[in-house]
Design a protein around this motif. Sequence first.
Motif, PDB file in Angstrom:
ATOM      1  N   SER A  51      37.972  -6.331 -50.870  1.00 32.98           N
ATOM      2  CA  SER A  51      38.683  -6.738 -49.813  1.00 32.98           C
ATOM      3  C   SER A  51      38.376  -7.218 -48.012  1.00 32.98           C
ATOM      4  O   SER A  51      39.062  -7.653 -47.973  1.00 32.98           O
ATOM      5  CB  SER A  51      40.138  -5.737 -48.982  1.00 32.98           C
ATOM      6  OG  SER A  51      39.808  -4.889 -48.242  1.00 32.98           O
ATOM      7  N   SER A  52      37.053  -6.339 -47.820  1.00 33.06           N
ATOM      8  CA  SER A  52      36.281  -6.691 -46.783  1.00 33.06           C
ATOM      9  C   SER A  52      35.611  -7.282 -47.956  1.00 33.06           C
ATOM     10  O   SER A  52      34.517  -7.663 -46.417  1.00 33.06           O
ATOM     11  CB  SER A  52      35.290  -5.084 -46.485  1.00 33.06           C
ATOM     12  OG  SER A  52      34.368  -4.961 -47.307  1.00 33.06           O
ATOM     13  N   THR A  53      35.634  -8.457 -47.877  1.00 28.15           N
ATOM     14  CA  THR A  53      34.500  -9.623 -48.382  1.00 28.15           C
ATOM     15  C   THR A  53      34.472 -11.246 -47.900  1.00 28.15           C
ATOM     16  O   THR A  53      33.645 -11.385 -47.664  1.00 28.15           O
ATOM     17  CB  THR A  53      33.968  -9.417 -50.272  1.00 28.15           C
ATOM     18  OG1 THR A  53      35.439  -9.916 -50.581  1.00 28.15           O
ATOM     19  CG2 THR A  53      33.881  -8.162 -50.662  1.00 28.15           C
TER      20      THR A  53
ATOM     21  N   PHE B 296      48.587   2.962 -56.957  1.00 27.11           N
ATOM     22  CA  PHE B 296      49.324   3.572 -55.815  1.00 27.11           C
ATOM     23  C   PHE B 296      50.052   4.409 -57.435  1.00 27.11           C
ATOM     24  O   PHE B 296      50.314   6.031 -57.572  1.00 27.11           O
ATOM     25  CB  PHE B 296      50.636   3.478 -54.794  1.00 27.11           C
ATOM     26  CG  PHE B 296      51.168   4.535 -54.148  1.00 27.11           C
ATOM     27  CD1 PHE B 296      50.994   6.120 -53.216  1.00 27.11           C
ATOM     28  CD2 PHE B 296      52.556   5.013 -55.011  1.00 27.11           C
ATOM     29  CE1 PHE B 296      52.145   6.971 -52.271  1.00 27.11           C
ATOM     30  CE2 PHE B 296      53.562   6.331 -54.391  1.00 27.11           C
ATOM     31  CZ  PHE B 296      52.773   7.217 -53.368  1.00 27.11           C
ATOM     32  N   ARG B 297      50.983   3.416 -57.763  1.00 28.79           N
ATOM     33  CA  ARG B 297      51.230   3.977 -58.581  1.00 28.79           C
ATOM     34  C   ARG B 297      50.423   4.543 -59.707  1.00 28.79           C
ATOM     35  O   ARG B 297      50.808   5.323 -61.024  1.00 28.79           O
ATOM     36  CB  ARG B 297      52.237   2.778 -60.116  1.00 28.79           C
ATOM     37  CG  ARG B 297      52.885   3.244 -60.712  1.00 28.79           C
ATOM     38  CD  ARG B 297      53.075   2.301 -62.195  1.00 28.79           C
ATOM     39  NE  ARG B 297      52.042   1.313 -62.296  1.00 28.79           N
ATOM     40  CZ  ARG B 297      51.544   2.218 -62.965  1.00 28.79           C
ATOM     41  NH1 ARG B 297      52.169   2.480 -64.006  1.00 28.79           N
ATOM     42  NH2 ARG B 297      50.099   1.104 -63.991  1.00 28.79           N
TER      43      ARG B 297
ATOM     44  N   LEU C 105      42.725  -7.403 -60.437  1.00 33.49           N
ATOM     45  CA  LEU C 105      42.214  -6.035 -58.955  1.00 33.49           C
ATOM     46  C   LEU C 105      43.752  -5.017 -59.416  1.00 33.49           C
ATOM     47  O   LEU C 105      42.962  -3.677 -59.167  1.00 33.49           O
ATOM     48  CB  LEU C 105      42.575  -6.319 -57.645  1.00 33.49           C
ATOM     49  CG  LEU C 105      41.556  -7.954 -56.994  1.00 33.49           C
ATOM     50  CD1 LEU C 105      42.391  -8.736 -55.798  1.00 33.49           C
ATOM     51  CD2 LEU C 105      40.298  -7.026 -56.589  1.00 33.49           C
ATOM     52  N   CYS C 106      44.005  -5.313 -61.004  1.00 30.59           N
ATOM     53  CA  CYS C 106      45.592  -4.405 -61.298  1.00 30.59           C
ATOM     54  C   CYS C 106      44.917  -3.624 -62.338  1.00 30.59           C
ATOM     55  O   CYS C 106      45.630  -3.418 -62.828  1.00 30.59           O
ATOM     56  CB  CYS C 106      47.138  -4.636 -61.116  1.00 30.59           C
ATOM     57  SG  CYS C 106      47.357  -5.704 -59.083  1.00 30.59           S
TER      58      CYS C 106
ATOM     59  N   ALA D  10      40.536   3.116 -55.869  1.00 31.93           N
ATOM     60  CA  ALA D  10      41.148   2.589 -54.532  1.00 31.93           C
ATOM     61  C   ALA D  10      39.480   2.057 -53.820  1.00 31.93           C
ATOM     62  O   ALA D  10      39.864   1.140 -52.835  1.00 31.93           O
ATOM     63  CB  ALA D  10      41.447   4.517 -53.626  1.00 31.93           C
ATOM     64  N   ALA D  11      38.535   2.676 -53.359  1.00 32.38           N
ATOM     65  CA  ALA D  11      37.712   2.599 -53.029  1.00 32.38           C
ATOM     66  C   ALA D  11      36.893   1.320 -53.044  1.00 32.38           C
ATOM     67  O   ALA D  11      36.940   0.641 -52.231  1.00 32.38           O
ATOM     68  CB  ALA D  11      36.475   3.542 -53.394  1.00 32.38           C
ATOM     69  N   ASP D  12      36.507   0.794 -54.790  1.00 32.65           N
ATOM     70  CA  ASP D  12      36.799   0.100 -54.978  1.00 32.65           C
ATOM     71  C   ASP D  12      37.159  -1.560 -54.119  1.00 32.65           C
ATOM     72  O   ASP D  12      37.114  -2.753 -53.840  1.00 32.65           O
ATOM     73  CB  ASP D  12      36.362  -0.217 -56.486  1.00 32.65           C
ATOM     74  CG  ASP D  12      36.080   0.349 -57.262  1.00 32.65           C
ATOM     75  OD1 ASP D  12      34.988   0.951 -56.611  1.00 32.65           O
ATOM     76  OD2 ASP D  12      36.127   0.605 -58.288  1.00 32.65           O
TER      77      ASP D  12
END
Length: 461
Positions: A56-58, A77-78, A42-43, A49-51
């Motif tokens: 996170s909603s799954t 953010f970074r 994920l990083c 950000a949309a992805d």
Amino acid sequence: MAAAVVDSAMEVVPALVEEAAPEAAGLSCLVNLPGEVLEYILCSGSLTAADIGRVSSTCRRLRELCQGSGKVWKEQFRVRWPSLMKHYSPTDYVNWLEEYKVRQKAGLEARKIVASFSKRFFSEHVPCNGFSDIENLEGPEIFFEDELVCILNMEGRKALTWKYYAKKILYYLRQQKILNNLKAFLQQPDDYESYLEGAVYIDQYCNPLSDISLKDIQAQIDSIVELVCKTLRGINSRHPSLAFKAGESSMIMEIELQSQVLDAMNHVLYDQLKFKGNRMDYYNALNLYMHQVLIRRTGIPISMSLLYLTIARQLGVPLEPVNFPSHFLLRWCQGAEGTTLDIFDYIYIDAFGKGKQLTVKECEYLIGQHVTAALYGVVNVKKVLQRMVGNLLSLGKREGIDQSYQLLRDSLDLYLAMYPDQVQLLLLQARLYFHLGIWPEKAGDAPFGQQKALSALPDHV
């Protein structure tokens, strides 16, 4: 093996993001991976950000992994705003998801204001009351500044009008913040003697678009101090200055030990680092900006003296500033502590002249005239800053009529911040504003001091 697992999981992510449902192919395979591997995926930088929001909603596990205070949103953010990370401490608790939202909103507000400027103002100068909308913005100011910097850094010749007004707004925002810091600094007690800090505020105000900080300038001076200590160690390996820790304000009382420090300083500054007074381009404003003095290794008497004074005090030598006419000096006490001293109990140091040590008579030879004893006295921080700004003011008056008079405007602002009731300077500022066409439409919009100056102006101005 671990790399293969990550690669396999990465192939699942696009499908997961696209469908955003628990039934998506490969979901069970993904959520069963170790937490560290999931965080790595994920990083990885391949998801927006949309992805991350869709991921996170799954399911509960991925939602917990993408919590606002975790690494995933911190990385988002970074990557999006890397220059802002310096404002956060590793020990601070930050909800990075909320921080991301606030920064995103601030960016939209900043762009909206820049767009409005390009529609409202067509003259070269924005009126004084043109920045009123900016003063009412909500949210951290650093976020608005960062968005303005992003606009300025847009590639090529895109959005030139936006860049033009973004630069003006950024200039205004930073100058207001610096001016407030300077005013607070000037409220310190008279015995607060951070000459360098005051000089840096002046530097920052005149160069608001440059990345100038007291911390960075102090770090450069600390590196010079280390070189002086290295030289001093060769002179006297047991010198007490060598035991000083950073930030200590201890002073050495023995004249011989002080002399050893000054000898080491002169060697490092003038022989090793090649600092020198700028005789060839004396009337250049860069000579007064501390960050430029350190970069170019040259300056005029007052800026060179402040550098010399700062280094000497860090090494325990209690030098003092002397507001000598035409040539700023430092003085070094030779008299016994507790006795009544006069001007002949001091040696005067010319930092502009490679640290040359002068007697009273030699000081008079230096400027070619006799002066009274009062002019050999020590001055406080405010008087030192007044002289620095006075020099900038003189240079600002030399600007040609085809320029924006920015240096004159900046130096007037600084001088009036220190001495707000200087009527002659208020009059000069009023005339300058009228000349540039940036006076408020209503006299009531002006600060009280400027209103007084406005009422005193003759009709033909």
